[in-house]
Design a protein around this motif. Structure first.
Motif, PDB file in Angstrom:
ATOM      1  N   ASP A   1      28.964  97.342  35.419  1.00  0.00           N
ATOM      2  CA  ASP A   1      28.479  98.484  36.292  1.00  0.00           C
ATOM      3  C   ASP A   1      28.227  98.185  37.444  1.00  0.00           C
ATOM      4  O   ASP A   1      27.648  98.579  38.495  1.00  0.00           O
ATOM      5  N   SER A   2      28.683  96.723  38.087  1.00  0.00           N
ATOM      6  CA  SER A   2      28.793  96.509  39.425  1.00  0.00           C
ATOM      7  C   SER A   2      29.729  96.879  40.302  1.00  0.00           C
ATOM      8  O   SER A   2      30.815  96.121  40.259  1.00  0.00           O
ATOM      9  N   GLN A   3      29.990  97.830  40.871  1.00  0.00           N
ATOM     10  CA  GLN A   3      30.753  98.342  41.641  1.00  0.00           C
ATOM     11  C   GLN A   3      31.337  97.202  42.689  1.00  0.00           C
ATOM     12  O   GLN A   3      32.474  96.969  43.075  1.00  0.00           O
ATOM     13  N   VAL A   4      30.218  96.408  43.474  1.00  0.00           N
ATOM     14  CA  VAL A   4      30.925  95.432  44.188  1.00  0.00           C
ATOM     15  C   VAL A   4      31.414  94.453  43.737  1.00  0.00           C
ATOM     16  O   VAL A   4      32.566  94.048  44.274  1.00  0.00           O
ATOM     17  N   VAL A   5      31.150  93.660  42.491  1.00  0.00           N
ATOM     18  CA  VAL A   5      31.891  92.714  41.702  1.00  0.00           C
ATOM     19  C   VAL A   5      33.219  93.319  41.446  1.00  0.00           C
ATOM     20  O   VAL A   5      34.428  92.501  41.560  1.00  0.00           O
ATOM     21  N   ILE A   6      33.112  94.469  40.874  1.00  0.00           N
ATOM     22  CA  ILE A   6      34.778  94.752  40.366  1.00  0.00           C
ATOM     23  C   ILE A   6      35.632  95.106  41.384  1.00  0.00           C
ATOM     24  O   ILE A   6      36.836  94.852  41.272  1.00  0.00           O
ATOM     25  N   ASP A   7      34.883  95.806  42.400  1.00  0.00           N
ATOM     26  CA  ASP A   7      36.039  95.858  43.624  1.00  0.00           C
ATOM     27  C   ASP A   7      36.480  94.826  44.281  1.00  0.00           C
ATOM     28  O   ASP A   7      37.552  94.693  44.788  1.00  0.00           O
ATOM     29  N   ASP A   8      35.591  93.559  44.124  1.00  0.00           N
ATOM     30  CA  ASP A   8      35.889  92.313  44.663  1.00  0.00           C
ATOM     31  C   ASP A   8      36.866  91.724  43.925  1.00  0.00           C
ATOM     32  O   ASP A   8      37.985  91.327  44.331  1.00  0.00           O
ATOM     33  N   PHE A   9      36.674  91.785  42.609  1.00  0.00           N
ATOM     34  CA  PHE A   9      37.713  91.061  41.910  1.00  0.00           C
ATOM     35  C   PHE A   9      39.190  91.884  41.867  1.00  0.00           C
ATOM     36  O   PHE A   9      40.099  90.893  41.675  1.00  0.00           O
ATOM     37  N   ASN A  10      39.145  93.148  42.036  1.00  0.00           N
ATOM     38  CA  ASN A  10      40.358  93.824  41.994  1.00  0.00           C
ATOM     39  C   ASN A  10      40.781  93.967  43.393  1.00  0.00           C
ATOM     40  O   ASN A  10      41.870  94.531  43.910  1.00  0.00           O
ATOM     41  N   GLN A  11      40.125  93.487  44.282  1.00  0.00           N
ATOM     42  CA  GLN A  11      40.509  93.171  46.003  1.00  0.00           C
ATOM     43  C   GLN A  11      40.626  94.651  46.549  1.00  0.00           C
ATOM     44  O   GLN A  11      41.303  94.952  47.260  1.00  0.00           O
ATOM     45  N   ARG A  12      39.957  95.663  46.083  1.00  0.00           N
ATOM     46  CA  ARG A  12      39.929  97.018  46.588  1.00  0.00           C
ATOM     47  C   ARG A  12      38.964  96.681  48.226  1.00  0.00           C
ATOM     48  O   ARG A  12      39.447  97.243  49.025  1.00  0.00           O
ATOM     49  N   LYS A  13      37.911  95.845  47.732  1.00  0.00           N
ATOM     50  CA  LYS A  13      36.909  95.661  48.928  1.00  0.00           C
ATOM     51  C   LYS A  13      36.475  94.351  48.777  1.00  0.00           C
ATOM     52  O   LYS A  13      35.613  93.787  48.286  1.00  0.00           O
ATOM     53  N   ALA A  14      37.556  93.274  49.119  1.00  0.00           N
ATOM     54  CA  ALA A  14      37.153  91.938  48.983  1.00  0.00           C
ATOM     55  C   ALA A  14      35.941  91.303  49.698  1.00  0.00           C
ATOM     56  O   ALA A  14      36.166  91.880  50.906  1.00  0.00           O
ATOM     57  N   SER A  15      35.137  90.646  49.340  1.00  0.00           N
ATOM     58  CA  SER A  15      34.167  90.237  50.147  1.00  0.00           C
ATOM     59  C   SER A  15      34.535  89.160  50.989  1.00  0.00           C
ATOM     60  O   SER A  15      35.395  88.208  50.553  1.00  0.00           O
ATOM     61  N   LYS A  16      33.920  88.760  52.167  1.00  0.00           N
ATOM     62  CA  LYS A  16      34.344  87.705  52.931  1.00  0.00           C
ATOM     63  C   LYS A  16      33.257  86.546  53.001  1.00  0.00           C
ATOM     64  O   LYS A  16      33.503  85.302  53.611  1.00  0.00           O
TER      65      LYS A  16
END
Length: 228
Positions: free
Chosen positions: A167-182
């Motif tokens: 349920d962590s959108q941030v982590v899942i988007d980061d892993f899938n590289q939709r919104k990769a963190s810097k």
């Protein structure tokens, strides 16, 4: 040269628990609120292996920004689902050899002690639950560590086809590289997770709302209570 923080800045950096403790400490030791807050924040920085309050403030600011990004992403996801109910469908379909996994992680306070958990369900039905904890991190550290735990335990079961839910959108988007963190630490987590991902024939990590991730969430909450 150390930075001198104003009272309002110290209050903004401190957690609610630290603010309450600082008032008690100020009364007990006859200190000003600024002095008691500074002492407690210096202890928190030392506990987190940070040099000073400035680094603690930066870390907590990063955690707050990540949490705000997660909430924003969840709102955007819900809006997308309303516009397109089929947006969550994936090309990877569950088959007779597909395992399912759910992960969760929490920090109390945030940042603070972390509890992580995952649940694996085999195609035949048996369920496996795993819980771990570590001393210090924020919600992103906990959630990403929960994902890593799920992938690691799946490999222990020699899983080849896996669908992971969190349920962590941030982590899942980061892993899938939709919104990769810097952020460096997020990059390190992503690299670890993607290295594990190469060991599966098929893998997908999907976002689900919290109410559909209740089992993994309950495990982290029980772990939190047992450590209290």
């Amino acid at each position: 040269m150390s930075i001198i923080f104003t009272r309002q800045q110290l209050i903004a950096i401190a957690t609610r628990k630290e603010q309450a403790q600082s008032r008690q400490l100020a009364k007990l030791k006859k200190l000003s609120l600024e002095q008691s807050l500074s002492l407690l924040l210096e202890q928190s920085a030392k506990h987190a292996s940070l040099q000073d309050i400035s680094q603690l403030a930066e870390q907590r600011s990063d955690a707050k920004n990540a949490d705000n990004a997660r909430k924003q992403a969840q709102r955007a996801e819900k809006q997308e689902q309303r516009r397109n109910p089929l947006s969550q469908q994936s090309s990877m379909q569950k088959n007779a050899s597909t395992w399912l996994a759910w992960f969760d992680g929490s920090a109390s306070p945030n940042p603070g002690k972390c509890q992580i958990a995952c649940v694996l369900t085999s195609p035949e039905g048996p369920r496996f639950e795993y819980v771990q904890n570590f001393e210090y991190g924020d919600s992103c550290d906990a959630e990403y560590s929960g994902l890593l735990l799920a992938l690691q335990q799946a490999r222990q079961h020699h899983v080849q086809h896996l669908i992971v839910h969190g349920d962590s959108q941030v982590v899942i988007d980061d892993f899938n590289q939709r919104k990769a963190s810097k952020l460096v630490r997020m990059l390190e987590y992503r690299q670890q997770a993607q290295l594990l991902a190469t060991q599966f024939k098929q893998l997908q990590v999907r976002w689900v709302p919290r109410h559909k991730n209740q089992t993994a969430d309950a495990l982290t909450q029980m772990a939190m209570l047992s450590k209290a």
